[in-house]
Structures are given as C-alpha cells and as structure tokens.
Design a protein around this motif. Structure first.
Motif, short mmCIF file in Angstrom:
data_model
loop_
_atom_site.label_atom_id
_atom_site.label_comp_id
_atom_site.label_asym_id
_atom_site.label_seq_id
_atom_site.Cartn_x
_atom_site.Cartn_y
_atom_site.Cartn_z
N GLU A 92 -12.79 85.35 1.23
CA GLU A 92 -12.57 84.64 2.50
C GLU A 92 -13.83 83.93 2.99
N ASP A 93 -14.99 84.42 2.58
CA ASP A 93 -16.24 83.79 3.02
C ASP A 93 -16.37 82.36 2.48
N PHE A 94 -15.76 82.10 1.32
CA PHE A 94 -15.80 80.75 0.76
C PHE A 94 -14.81 79.81 1.44
N LEU A 95 -13.93 80.37 2.26
CA LEU A 95 -12.88 79.58 2.90
C LEU A 95 -13.18 79.28 4.36
N ARG A 96 -14.34 79.65 4.82
CA ARG A 96 -14.71 79.41 6.22
C ARG A 96 -15.19 77.96 6.41
N ASP A 97 -14.94 77.44 7.62
CA ASP A 97 -15.44 76.10 7.92
C ASP A 97 -16.90 76.18 8.36
N THR A 98 -17.44 75.07 8.77
CA THR A 98 -18.86 75.01 9.13
C THR A 98 -19.18 75.84 10.38
N GLY A 100 -17.77 78.84 10.77
CA GLY A 100 -17.53 80.22 10.39
C GLY A 100 -16.10 80.68 10.58
N ASN A 101 -15.20 79.76 10.92
CA ASN A 101 -13.81 80.12 11.17
C ASN A 101 -12.98 80.03 9.90
N LEU A 102 -11.99 80.92 9.79
CA LEU A 102 -11.06 80.87 8.67
C LEU A 102 -9.97 79.85 8.93
N PRO A 103 -9.41 79.25 7.89
CA PRO A 103 -8.33 78.28 8.09
C PRO A 103 -7.04 78.96 8.51
N TYR A 104 -6.20 78.22 9.20
CA TYR A 104 -4.87 78.73 9.55
C TYR A 104 -3.98 78.73 8.31
N ASP A 105 -4.13 77.69 7.49
CA ASP A 105 -3.29 77.51 6.31
C ASP A 105 -4.19 77.20 5.12
N VAL A 106 -4.23 78.12 4.14
CA VAL A 106 -5.11 77.92 2.99
C VAL A 106 -4.59 76.86 2.03
N THR A 107 -3.39 76.36 2.26
CA THR A 107 -2.87 75.29 1.42
C THR A 107 -3.09 73.91 2.04
N SER A 108 -3.71 73.87 3.21
CA SER A 108 -3.93 72.61 3.90
C SER A 108 -4.89 71.71 3.12
N ALA A 109 -4.61 70.42 3.14
CA ALA A 109 -5.45 69.45 2.43
C ALA A 109 -6.84 69.36 3.03
N GLU A 110 -7.00 69.76 4.29
CA GLU A 110 -8.31 69.62 4.93
C GLU A 110 -9.36 70.53 4.29
N LEU A 111 -8.93 71.56 3.56
CA LEU A 111 -9.90 72.42 2.89
C LEU A 111 -10.65 71.68 1.78
N LEU A 116 -16.22 69.86 6.07
CA LEU A 116 -15.65 70.88 6.95
C LEU A 116 -15.68 72.27 6.32
N PHE A 117 -15.39 72.33 5.02
CA PHE A 117 -15.34 73.60 4.29
C PHE A 117 -16.28 73.50 3.09
N PRO A 118 -17.57 73.68 3.33
CA PRO A 118 -18.57 73.39 2.29
C PRO A 118 -18.54 74.30 1.08
N ARG A 119 -17.91 75.49 1.16
CA ARG A 119 -17.93 76.42 0.04
C ARG A 119 -16.55 76.61 -0.59
N PHE A 120 -15.61 75.77 -0.23
CA PHE A 120 -14.24 75.96 -0.70
C PHE A 120 -14.15 75.94 -2.23
N GLU A 121 -14.93 75.11 -2.87
CA GLU A 121 -14.86 75.00 -4.33
C GLU A 121 -15.31 76.28 -5.02
N GLU A 122 -16.04 77.15 -4.31
CA GLU A 122 -16.50 78.41 -4.90
C GLU A 122 -15.43 79.49 -4.89
N ALA A 123 -14.37 79.29 -4.11
CA ALA A 123 -13.33 80.30 -3.99
C ALA A 123 -12.47 80.36 -5.25
N CYS A 124 -12.03 81.56 -5.59
CA CYS A 124 -11.11 81.71 -6.71
C CYS A 124 -9.72 81.24 -6.30
N GLN A 125 -8.86 81.05 -7.26
CA GLN A 125 -7.48 80.72 -6.96
C GLN A 125 -6.79 81.96 -6.40
N PRO A 126 -5.92 81.79 -5.42
CA PRO A 126 -5.24 82.96 -4.85
C PRO A 126 -4.26 83.58 -5.84
#
Length: 310
Positions: A92-98, A100-111, A116-126
């Motif tokens: 979840e730490d890789f899914l936080r925005d700038t 420190g908040n978690l997304p409402y929807d992890v499938t949202s294109a904004e990730l 906005l989400f600088p570490r998203f690419e480091e997250a594993c696939q769910p």
C-alpha cells in the motif's frame, strides 16, 4: 423484495448491512460460524458490551482499505459473485499519493500519473479473485483490498481478532497514536493535557484508544480464566450460550494460548511510555494484577488437567 419490486438507485446496486442479525434473531438460526474462524475476540468483546445494532445502506463495492484494527476478515458468499483485488502488507505504501493518502479506487487511471502517485510503478500486481456462491474467502491482517459485487449478492462477513494477530492490532494502535501525535506536535508545549487529547483524537479516528484496548484485553482474559477454572473444578460457567459453545469447541489448550497472548500484550503495554501516562484510576484493567492473575490461573490448572506441556 427490493429486487422483486424493481427498485433502483442512481448509485447502482445497493445492499443492506445488518451487523447483528444472527444475534438479535437467534430463532432463525441464520448461520453458524465455521470453526476455523470461531476464536473471535472482537465480537466477543462487543457482545459483552451489548453494542447497539445498526444497519447501513451502501454502494455495492468497498473502496481500497485494510480492515478495522488490522483484523482478519472472512466473507462467505451465499449467492452472487464478487471480485476481490488484494495487496500484501507493505504494498500500500507504493500506492499513496504525494500527500500520503491511499486511492479510493486502485483501478483508477489517475494512478498512472507519476506526479500524483510517484511510486505506483513499484507496486506489485494485485491478487485478483472471483468469489463464487458457496465459497469463503479469508483475508489476513494488513492486506489492503477492494471488492466489487458483480451481481446481486448475499454474503456473510466478519472482522475478527484473536491471539494470533492481537500483536498486529497493538502495533496498529501504536502507529495510529504516533500519527496523531505527529499531526498536533506543534501544540505539545502549550497544552497541559496534550497526551490525553491525542488519545481522544485517536479514538475519534480509529474507534478505540489505549484505555479501551486495555478493557478489551481484560474481558478476553477474564472469560478464559473463568473457563479454565470451570474445567478444573467441573462447575458450569456463567457465559452466553454462544460463548460457552465456542470455548467447548476450542478447548482448554486454546484458552491457555489466548491467556498467554493477552499476558504478553499487557506486558508490552507496561513498557509503553504512552500507556504509562494514562490515569490508572480511569482504567478497568490493572495490568500488573491481571498478569499475575493469568500466571496464577495457568499454574493452578496446569497440573490438574495437563492443559500444558513443558
């Protein structure tokens, strides 16, 4: 009735959560908790307090979250289908925005927006699971997840804690208090009761403070000590029918394990600086006395019924 009458909502498919249907309508015998999930300290505590029943109408999905107090959860589908997206603890730490908040929807294109989400690419696939009717899913402590009802669905869901994850709950509470303290640190030197206010804010945000956590441990310990003493003496105990059946099913070894875990957490409380700052006169738990009671119970029941092995 909702479906048959053709009702609809602009929010999409809705469902009703009934927190205590089984308890309030025992004559219906709605369901029996699977034995694997029957060591449930959380519901045992709330049932002891006789928490009021309440219902909530919500959209037929849950946003990205980890369960209350970092509890376990289990969900049994009676009918319908669900889609689960689960992330192991730490992801979840890789899914936080700038902020420190978690997304409402992890499938949202904004990730995909690295600004906005600088570490998203480091997250594993769910881990993606389609849960069919008749299937039960177990969600371990700390696994963040998002759930969709793919069709009209009836399910039974429990959040639960026991001796196997009580240490995770204790760590969660410490983290929650630390976050509160960090947020209002600038007023620390201007407020005489700053530490007390931190506990109040923590309870408002998380639903529990250190004092209530101590009360929670006290109730769990007292129930198990009474059960072990009843096993030793052969006398019946003054429990609810449900709790009596649970203890009988799990047996004295499990009760002994629970007591040892409670004693360990109480000893952790005694070493915690924030717990030391609490007004002991307001606590229902006197920690040193409770630890000694637990030790005495273990010692007095060990030889009589061979509850423990060296």
């Amino acid at each position: 009735e909702y479906i048959q009458n053709g009702h609809s909502s602009p929010k999409g498919c809705l469902y009703l959560k009934d927190w205590h249907m089984s308890r309030d309508f025992p004559e219906h015998n709605v369901y029996t908790t699977p034995v694997f999930f029957s060591s449930d300290w959380l519901n045992e505590y709330w049932d002891t307090l006789e928490v009021d029943d309440h219902c909530l109408l919500v959209v037929s999905r849950t946003p990205f979250h980890a369960d209350v107090f970092r509890s376990y959860s289990w969900s049994a589908n009676i009918c319908g289908r669900k889609k689960w997206l689960l992330y192991p603890p730490g992801q979840e730490d890789f899914l936080r925005d700038t902020h420190g908040n978690l997304p409402y929807d992890v499938t949202s294109a904004e990730l995909q927006d690295g600004n906005l989400f600088p570490r998203f690419e480091e997250a594993c696939q769910p881990l993606e699971i389609i849960q069919e009717a008749g299937e039960i899913i177990f969600v371990p402590s700390g696994w963040h997840h998002q759930v969709y009802n793919l069709e009209d669905t009836i399910s039974i869901n429990h959040n639960w804690l026991n001796g196997c994850n009580i240490d995770i709950m204790w760590q969660f509470l410490q983290n929650e208090l630390s976050s509160v303290q960090k947020e209002i640190d600038e007023w620390k030197n201007t407020m005489d009761s700053w530490h007390q206010h931190c506990q109040v804010i923590m309870k408002a945000c998380s639903g529990i403070d250190y004092g209530e956590f101590a009360s929670f441990l006290k109730i769990i310990a007292e129930n198990r000590m009474a059960f072990l003493k009843a096993c030793s003496s052969g006398e019946s105990s003054d429990y609810s029918r449900h709790l009596s059946e649970t203890f009988t099913t799990l047996g004295p070894y499990h009760a002994a394990f629970d007591l040892q875990r409670v004693a360990y957490i109480i000893e952790c409380l005694l070493c915690n600086e924030d717990f030391k700052r609490l007004d002991r006169s307001t606590l229902t738990l006197q920690p040193e006395a409770m630890v000694q009671q637990i030790r005495d119970t273990i010692q007095s029941t060990r030889g009589r019924h061979l509850l423990y092995q060296e």
